[in-house]
Design a protein around this motif. Sequence first.
Motif, PDB file in Angstrom:
ATOM      1  N   ALA A 358       0.843  -1.201   0.000  1.00  0.00           N
ATOM      2  CA  ALA A 358       0.000   0.000   0.000  1.00  0.00           C
ATOM      3  C   ALA A 358       0.879   1.252   0.000  1.00  0.00           C
ATOM      4  O   ALA A 358       0.667   2.183  -0.785  1.00  0.00           O
ATOM      5  CB  ALA A 358      -0.920  -0.013   1.212  1.00  0.00           C
ATOM      6  N   ARG A 359       1.896   1.254   0.860  1.00  0.00           N
ATOM      7  CA  ARG A 359       2.760   2.443   0.961  1.00  0.00           C
ATOM      8  C   ARG A 359       3.498   2.677  -0.355  1.00  0.00           C
ATOM      9  O   ARG A 359       3.662   3.808  -0.782  1.00  0.00           O
ATOM     10  CB  ARG A 359       3.732   2.296   2.125  1.00  0.00           C
ATOM     11  N   ASP A 360       3.889   1.589  -0.994  1.00  0.00           N
ATOM     12  CA  ASP A 360       4.614   1.722  -2.258  1.00  0.00           C
ATOM     13  C   ASP A 360       3.770   2.366  -3.347  1.00  0.00           C
ATOM     14  O   ASP A 360       4.296   2.805  -4.367  1.00  0.00           O
ATOM     15  CB  ASP A 360       5.110   0.348  -2.734  1.00  0.00           C
ATOM     16  N   GLY A 386      -5.574   4.580   8.889  1.00  0.00           N
ATOM     17  CA  GLY A 386      -6.132   5.524   7.925  1.00  0.00           C
ATOM     18  C   GLY A 386      -5.222   5.576   6.710  1.00  0.00           C
ATOM     19  O   GLY A 386      -3.996   5.643   6.865  1.00  0.00           O
ATOM     20  N   VAL A 387      -5.804   5.501   5.528  1.00  0.00           N
ATOM     21  CA  VAL A 387      -5.019   5.574   4.286  1.00  0.00           C
ATOM     22  C   VAL A 387      -5.357   6.913   3.632  1.00  0.00           C
ATOM     23  O   VAL A 387      -6.505   7.145   3.249  1.00  0.00           O
ATOM     24  CB  VAL A 387      -5.393   4.425   3.330  1.00  0.00           C
ATOM     25  N   ARG A 399      -9.650   7.619  -5.769  1.00  0.00           N
ATOM     26  CA  ARG A 399      -9.235   6.384  -6.460  1.00  0.00           C
ATOM     27  C   ARG A 399      -7.954   5.833  -5.854  1.00  0.00           C
ATOM     28  O   ARG A 399      -7.818   4.646  -5.592  1.00  0.00           O
ATOM     29  CB  ARG A 399      -8.993   6.688  -7.948  1.00  0.00           C
ATOM     30  N   ARG A 400      -7.023   6.723  -5.614  1.00  0.00           N
ATOM     31  CA  ARG A 400      -5.724   6.281  -5.095  1.00  0.00           C
ATOM     32  C   ARG A 400      -5.863   5.759  -3.660  1.00  0.00           C
ATOM     33  O   ARG A 400      -5.232   4.773  -3.281  1.00  0.00           O
ATOM     34  CB  ARG A 400      -4.722   7.438  -5.158  1.00  0.00           C
ATOM     35  N   ALA A 401      -6.678   6.412  -2.867  1.00  0.00           N
ATOM     36  CA  ALA A 401      -6.857   5.965  -1.476  1.00  0.00           C
ATOM     37  C   ALA A 401      -7.482   4.573  -1.446  1.00  0.00           C
ATOM     38  O   ALA A 401      -7.026   3.689  -0.694  1.00  0.00           O
ATOM     39  CB  ALA A 401      -7.731   6.959  -0.710  1.00  0.00           C
ATOM     40  N   TYR A 402      -8.499   4.350  -2.260  1.00  0.00           N
ATOM     41  CA  TYR A 402      -9.151   3.028  -2.240  1.00  0.00           C
ATOM     42  C   TYR A 402      -8.250   1.941  -2.823  1.00  0.00           C
ATOM     43  O   TYR A 402      -8.255   0.808  -2.337  1.00  0.00           O
ATOM     44  CB  TYR A 402     -10.502   3.069  -2.953  1.00  0.00           C
ATOM     45  N   ALA A 404      -5.098   1.728  -2.561  1.00  0.00           N
ATOM     46  CA  ALA A 404      -4.146   1.345  -1.507  1.00  0.00           C
ATOM     47  C   ALA A 404      -4.862   0.654  -0.349  1.00  0.00           C
ATOM     48  O   ALA A 404      -4.362  -0.330   0.207  1.00  0.00           O
ATOM     49  CB  ALA A 404      -3.411   2.589  -1.011  1.00  0.00           C
ATOM     50  N   ALA A 405      -6.053   1.148   0.013  1.00  0.00           N
ATOM     51  CA  ALA A 405      -6.791   0.544   1.137  1.00  0.00           C
ATOM     52  C   ALA A 405      -7.099  -0.921   0.831  1.00  0.00           C
ATOM     53  O   ALA A 405      -7.114  -1.769   1.739  1.00  0.00           O
ATOM     54  CB  ALA A 405      -8.079   1.321   1.391  1.00  0.00           C
ATOM     55  N   ASP A 406      -7.332  -1.226  -0.446  1.00  0.00           N
ATOM     56  CA  ASP A 406      -7.650  -2.612  -0.821  1.00  0.00           C
ATOM     57  C   ASP A 406      -6.448  -3.531  -0.719  1.00  0.00           C
ATOM     58  O   ASP A 406      -6.592  -4.754  -0.683  1.00  0.00           O
ATOM     59  CB  ASP A 406      -8.234  -2.656  -2.235  1.00  0.00           C
TER      60      ASP A 406
END
Length: 429
Positions: A358-360, A386-387, A399-402, A404-406
């Motif tokens: 996710a961080r990458d 929290g992302v 879009r980017r948050a979801y 990574a959250a996935d």
Amino acid sequence: MISFSDTTVLLLGAGGREHALARALALSPRLKNLYSLPGSDAISDWAQSLPGNPASPEQVVAAAKDRHASLVVIGPEAPLAAGVADALRAAGLLVFGPNKDGARLESSKIFAKEFMARHGIPAARSQAFEAAAAAKAALKDWPETVVVKADGLAGGKGVFVCPSRAEAARAVDFLMEQEGAGQAGKKILLEEALSGPEISALAVCDGKNFRLLPFARDHKRLQDGDAGPNTGGMGAFAPVPVSEEARAAIENIFARTLGGLRAEGIDYRGVLYAGLMMTARGPKVLEFNCRFGDPEVQAVLPLLKSDFLELALACAKGELGRIRVEVALGACVCVVLASRGYPQNPAPAGKIAGLEAARDSGVLIFHSSTAVSDRAWSGGAGRVIGVSALGKDLSEARRRAYAAADKIQFAGKVLRRDVAAGMPAGAEA
Ligand code: AMP
Ligand code: GLY
């Protein structure tokens, strides 16, 4: 201006808000050393953790002196209500966070209501009670839909928006007879139910001046479409677009509030957070908080271009007048991952996978309740992570948050799918 790494900061708290604050402080070229009390495994990426109780004035003053802190930043509300800022100031230290007198705006909703009435600050009509029988008897004079609120700090569990008088009577009993929110519900308020979109408006204050940060929206209910119980917040985004007129009205609310505090001899230095409802008749204050909102902070701080340490220091010294707050273009969306059963009965999240992946993907990951052992992360009970993702606009950030959250996995992961949804560019509150 030449910057020196001359400032040692002690940060109080241990949650996602403090993780976001630690990162913001660590980005400053002014920072020499960062300590956190008590901190967390995640916060120790940025700060050295010190043991102790952040709500104990004696322990915090001792730690701040011992480490030669030039600034203490107070994250949560409990130390403020306990007078930690007062004790630090009495010991000659610079503090970002109001004294106990200012913190009453959050620690007593009845005080906040009376304060707003004294200073012409728009708010919902309300009535205070010290006995359940009187509150229930008064319900007949209120509309069918009414809000019942505990006076004191209840960690988000003291507010009931009741669609009927019967339900309102049950909420009164829960707070006053069953002591469902403990001491916080010894006194209560009945309050007019307002409607409209909500905005979390946060400003940093130096006692005289304030600077608004980008407006945020919290998603308080557990489930999509604002269904399910209230939580501490399941996601947030910033900025919330507002009309010029609404912005001016919000500025006016802060000017009156800070002016009112000064007129009452309260030197308020720290964050002032107004939970606002944008009603058809303009913004009205639902509540004041005296600290950063969480998860709002996780969407607001990443948008700051200004040095947060400079801002906090200027507030603590009463020198905000010479400072401008610079904000990045674009937007930030924070999606909260909570554990199964949150908020009523949260189970520990256990082993967490996918954090690196996710961080990458270039997002920020803030830990609310995690611990690491042998390089394996596990999550506690409640809000876990929290992302936060930046983007050129809300839809890109979302879009980017979801995405990574996935990538982050743990058993029983709970999240909302509609954080910052339905916010087309140009939509105004
Ligand atoms: P508070 O902790 O006072 O902000 O309340 C928590 C949530 O309850 C708010 O974010 C609103 O969604 C809701 N709420 C609080 N006060 C009112 C009100 N007077 N009318 C309608 N909803 C309210
Ligand atoms: N997210 C709401 C609060 O921090 O009070």
